[in-house]
Each structure stands twice: as C-alpha cells, then as structure tokens.
Design an enzyme around this catalytic site. Sequence first.
Site, PDB file in Angstrom:
ATOM      1  N   HIS A   1      -2.301  -3.142   8.924  1.00 29.18           N
ATOM      2  CA  HIS A   1      -1.107  -2.810   9.715  1.00 29.18           C
ATOM      3  C   HIS A   1       0.096  -3.642   9.273  1.00 29.18           C
ATOM      4  CE1 HIS A   1       0.811  -1.561  13.632  1.00 29.18           C
ATOM      5  NE2 HIS A   1       1.518  -2.650  13.378  1.00 29.18           N
ATOM      6  N   GLU A   2      -0.080  -4.950   9.247  1.00 38.23           N
ATOM      7  CA  GLU A   2       1.046  -5.838   8.917  1.00 38.23           C
ATOM      8  C   GLU A   2       1.479  -5.701   7.455  1.00 38.23           C
ATOM      9  OE1 GLU A   2       2.734  -7.047  11.192  1.00 38.23           O
ATOM     10  OE2 GLU A   2       1.302  -6.891  12.839  1.00 38.23           O
TER      11      GLU A   2
ATOM     12  N   HIS B   1       3.917  -2.853   7.235  1.00 44.35           N
ATOM     13  CA  HIS B   1       5.288  -3.305   7.532  1.00 44.35           C
ATOM     14  C   HIS B   1       5.889  -4.044   6.329  1.00 44.35           C
ATOM     15  CE1 HIS B   1       5.446  -2.140  11.688  1.00 44.35           C
ATOM     16  NE2 HIS B   1       4.478  -2.947  12.071  1.00 44.35           N
TER      17      HIS B   1
ATOM     18  N   HIS C   1       6.808  -1.779   3.504  1.00 43.34           N
ATOM     19  CA  HIS C   1       7.985  -0.999   3.905  1.00 43.34           C
ATOM     20  C   HIS C   1       9.253  -1.817   3.614  1.00 43.34           C
ATOM     21  CE1 HIS C   1       9.837   1.777   7.272  1.00 43.34           C
ATOM     22  NE2 HIS C   1      10.468   1.875   6.116  1.00 43.34           N
TER      23      HIS C   1
END
Length: 603
Positions: free
Chosen positions: A394-395, A398, A401
């Site tokens: 998940h992190e 980010h 991105h």
Amino acid sequence: MIENKNNKLPKRKEIEQQYKWKLEDIYASNDEWEKDFVKVKELIPQMAQYKDKLADSSTTLLQALKLSDELSSLTERVFVYARMRRDEDNTNATYQALADRAKSLSIEVSGALSFITPEIISIPEQKLQEFLNKEPELEVYNHYINEILRQKKHVLSSNEEALLAATGEIAGAARDIFTMLNNADIKFPNIKNEKDEEVELTKGNFIHYMESGDRRVRQDAFKALYSSYIKQKNTLAASLNANVKKNIFYSRARKYPSALEASLDPDNVPKSVYDNLINTIHNHLHLMHRYVALRKKVLQLEELHMYDLYTPLVKEMNKHIYYKEALEIVEKALQPLGDDYIKALKMGFNEGWIDVYENEGKTGGAYSWGAYTTHPYVLLNYQGTMKDVFTLAHEMGHALHSYYTNKHQPYIYSQYKIFVAEVASTVNESLLMHHLLKNTKDQNEKAYLINHYLDEFRGTVFRQVMFAEFEKIIHEKAENGEALTPQLLSDIYHYLNVQYFGDQMFVDSEIDMEWSRIPHFYNSFYVYKYATGFAAATSLSRQILEEGQPAVDRYIGFLSSGDSDYPIEILRKAGVDLSTPQPIVDALKVFEEMLDQIEKLLL
C-alpha cells in the site's frame, strides 16, 4: 536484524542502519537544514515586491509564480525533513524544536503567498490570455491559472474575502470542540478481557477487543464505548450541527447551490458522481446482506449483532513473515506493472526510502511522504504479519505515485488530489491479493485472504458510502431549516444501518450514536473518495491483469500526471470513467466473485 519479538522496544540507535530510511538524502546534516531555513527566511520578503503588481506584465506574473514555486518547494523540503526526523523518535528534543520551527515557517510562507490567487482573479481574462500568448514560459501554468478562473464566480470582493478569511478560527471551532471532547475529555469504563482481567477501554484498543474471539468481550467493549458517547449526546450533536451550519454558511456566501456542491467543486467533480455512487450501492445492497448472512452462519449465531462485525471469520495465519520475505512477495505481486515500475520499486527497497521497524518514541502506523526535490519515503512499523505485507504494498503504491509524478511534472502540479491519492496504493493491494490467491494451495490461507478482502471492501466501500449518504441527508435537512437534534441524527443513522446491513443483522440501539464519534464528519463530504478510489483501483488492477501492456502504459501515465488535470479526467485517460456508475458496478462484481468463493470454502 531479526524482528523484535520481546515486549521491550529497541531504542532508535539500536536499529540497524539498513532498516532505517536515509534522511541524509534530504539534508546531510542539521547544519545543511539550517542553511535552507535561513534561505527561506531571506526569500519571503522578496515576494512582497510582486504584491499589487501581477497585472503589470506577463514577465512580472511569471517571475512571481517562479519565486512562489521556489519558496514553496524549499519550505516543503525544510518541513518534511524536520517532521520525519521527529517521527523517528518523538522524544528527541532537537527534532521537536526543528519541527516546531518548520511549522511556523510554513505558516509564514503561506501568508506571504496569499495575495497571488486573489490578484490573478482580478486580472481581466482577456489580459491573462494575452500574457499566456506573449510569454511561452507561462504555458506551464495554464492549467493552474484556468483552475483559478474556473472558480472565479465563487470568489467574492476583496473586502468580503478578507471578512471570510477572518472567520477561519471561528469556523474551526466545531472541529476543535469535537477533537478535545473525543480525544481528551471522554473516558470509557473498564471492561474484563479474555482472561477475566480488568482493563481500561480506550479508542486505541477498541477495535482489538471488537476483533476478539470471545463474544462477551466484544459485547462489553461495544456497550462500554457507546455508553460514554450517549452521555455526551447533546454536546456532540451541537458540535456536529455547528459544523454543518458552517458548511452551509460558506456555500451560500460563495453562491453554491448546496454545501455538497461547494465541497465537490475544488476537485471539479459533478454532483452526479456522488449521487451515482450512493444509488449504485443501493442497487447492490443484496451483496452486503449476503455477506452479513455468511458472517452469521460461519460464526454460528442465532442473532448477529453490530459487535460481531469485526471478529475474523478465519483465524489469522500465525506464520511470521520476515521483512526480506515481504519484499520478495510484494516484488513478485507487482510484476504485472512492468520493468520500469519494478526498477523504481527496487530502488525504494534498496536505497533508503523505508524506515522499517518500531523503536521507542517512533510515530505509530504507516505513511508515505517526501519532498518534491528528493525521492519519496515510507514509514512502517513492521511486525511480520500478513497485514504488514499489505501495508508495505500500500505505502509503496503511494511512494511510486509520488516518484512518477515528481519525475514528470513541474512543482506546481506535484501535489495530486486526495480524490486520486488512494488509487495507486489500492491497485498495489489488489495485485498483491491476486498474486497470493493464485499461488496458495492452503484452503485456510485462501479463506483468510478472501475474508481480508471482503472486510476491506465492506469498510472502504459500503461503510464509507453509508457515511457519505448520512452527510448528504443531514446537510439537506439543515438546508431546509430542520434542527439536527440528537434524536433526529440517531434516527437517520439507525435507518441507514438497517438499510445497509439487512434483516440478518440485529441493529443494536448503541450503534445509533456512531455518528457522534466519526472525525471524518468534520471534514465534510470527504469519505466518498475512499469508495471511488477503491472502485477505480479495482477496475485498473483488473485491466492491468487482463490487457497487459496497453493498460500498464495508461496506468503509468496516471501515476505521472500529478495535479496537471482534473482528477476525473486523469482517471478517464487511465481507463476508468467515474462520471458513470460502471467502475462501481465492476468493483461490486469482484466483491460478488470473492463472496462466491468464500461461501464455497466456509459453508
């Protein structure tokens, strides 16, 4: 270093260097940080030379915007370093001081730049267009300027704007009152844990007890928590009512048709997106009701209560996943994103982007952050569970991105909107889930993973849409002159719970007060973005797995777009059109497929 398995947390200095992030990549030393702090201080007065001058010429406007970018970017670097140093160990007085100074500096810079938007708005549009035509270097600011002009009709005269700005502290009062009551003043009774020991119930350990395999513990925790909120129902209703009235005041002052439309406008999201989301979920509530019926059967309960929602249907796999293993799992799971993505991912794994283990004083939880001029960073508190592997994926979503955005966009477009922020992280989780399900032969592990997915979906889509609908209803009632009494708020909330959970759920009266403890209701019309983000990510991950390279290319384009266009348009180019209900429908199909699988495994 092997994960800490005793109860004593190591000190920061005891953590091996390879498991710490390299903040030296931002500043080699505190002295270097100090130099940039001083530089920002020196740049602030230079902004004043452009005040009341932006309309003078295209050159003046360009110089002002360039200086604004330089000042903002440098301040961001100073602020990020100080805060992340403090997050390593919040007891470190040196970094407490640096973080406080950085915060004050950031506020000072915001004040120095505050004249830019009102001045651009005051320039006649024809003149602005002439500036853009005359000065090629202004072209990069085209979307930024058009975005300011798009909202021009909602900007008031300078005197009125000054008056509205002066109400800022008053406007935050409802949230401040709620925050103090919810975090400082409210106290919960003691309960008895699974070993019949008396323990203090807190907001922090509430979910832990709600996940308990002992139903008596779950029920006691549930009733204890809500009994405390019920005692404060009048104050909590008054604070929420004040927040709703604040939203209505600002929306009317800025000439919006409703508080909802005022809230959606900064992202240029039409009201139909919000309405489509709620209506589409309503049309598929039978799936939520099936999930509830499954839970009731698997837990073998005559009556399923609200306090039975969080206990796992399948016991967590108790195998310990070492951090190195987690890196390998995530890398394999994300292979469908292509060589370039994997290369950047491995850079993150190997070049000091990640702070891995818990230590004394370290900030809890997990996040991804960084400054435009450096690579992104990720804070973890890795414990070796399957949940931690999902958190890593998940992190890093980010982080990548931000990596692609910063690589391809100028500073002005580097801060992508919250509307798209959770998409990249959830795409990674979806690909990880697909990889794990595809490669496990253990039926219990498969059931555990599907249970994890269904619970994530319930919490991120169904629950957040119910919250979004509650916000819409209470704002509409207040806009029509109805008083938001504790009873009315509780009645609305009870009705929604009955509607969303169906007739297999016993909707306990205590849950009627859940509205009173949700901090997101003070950041109004925000929660729907969790659901749209989850739906968009589900659609994108499926396209990546089914189409391959064309979908990957579109997705990398999405990651690289930052804030260079409106969120809906950026997602549309990637292959997801949230102006239609289709992405929500597609996500619900995945939920249904997972439901089919777990029913076969558990019933």
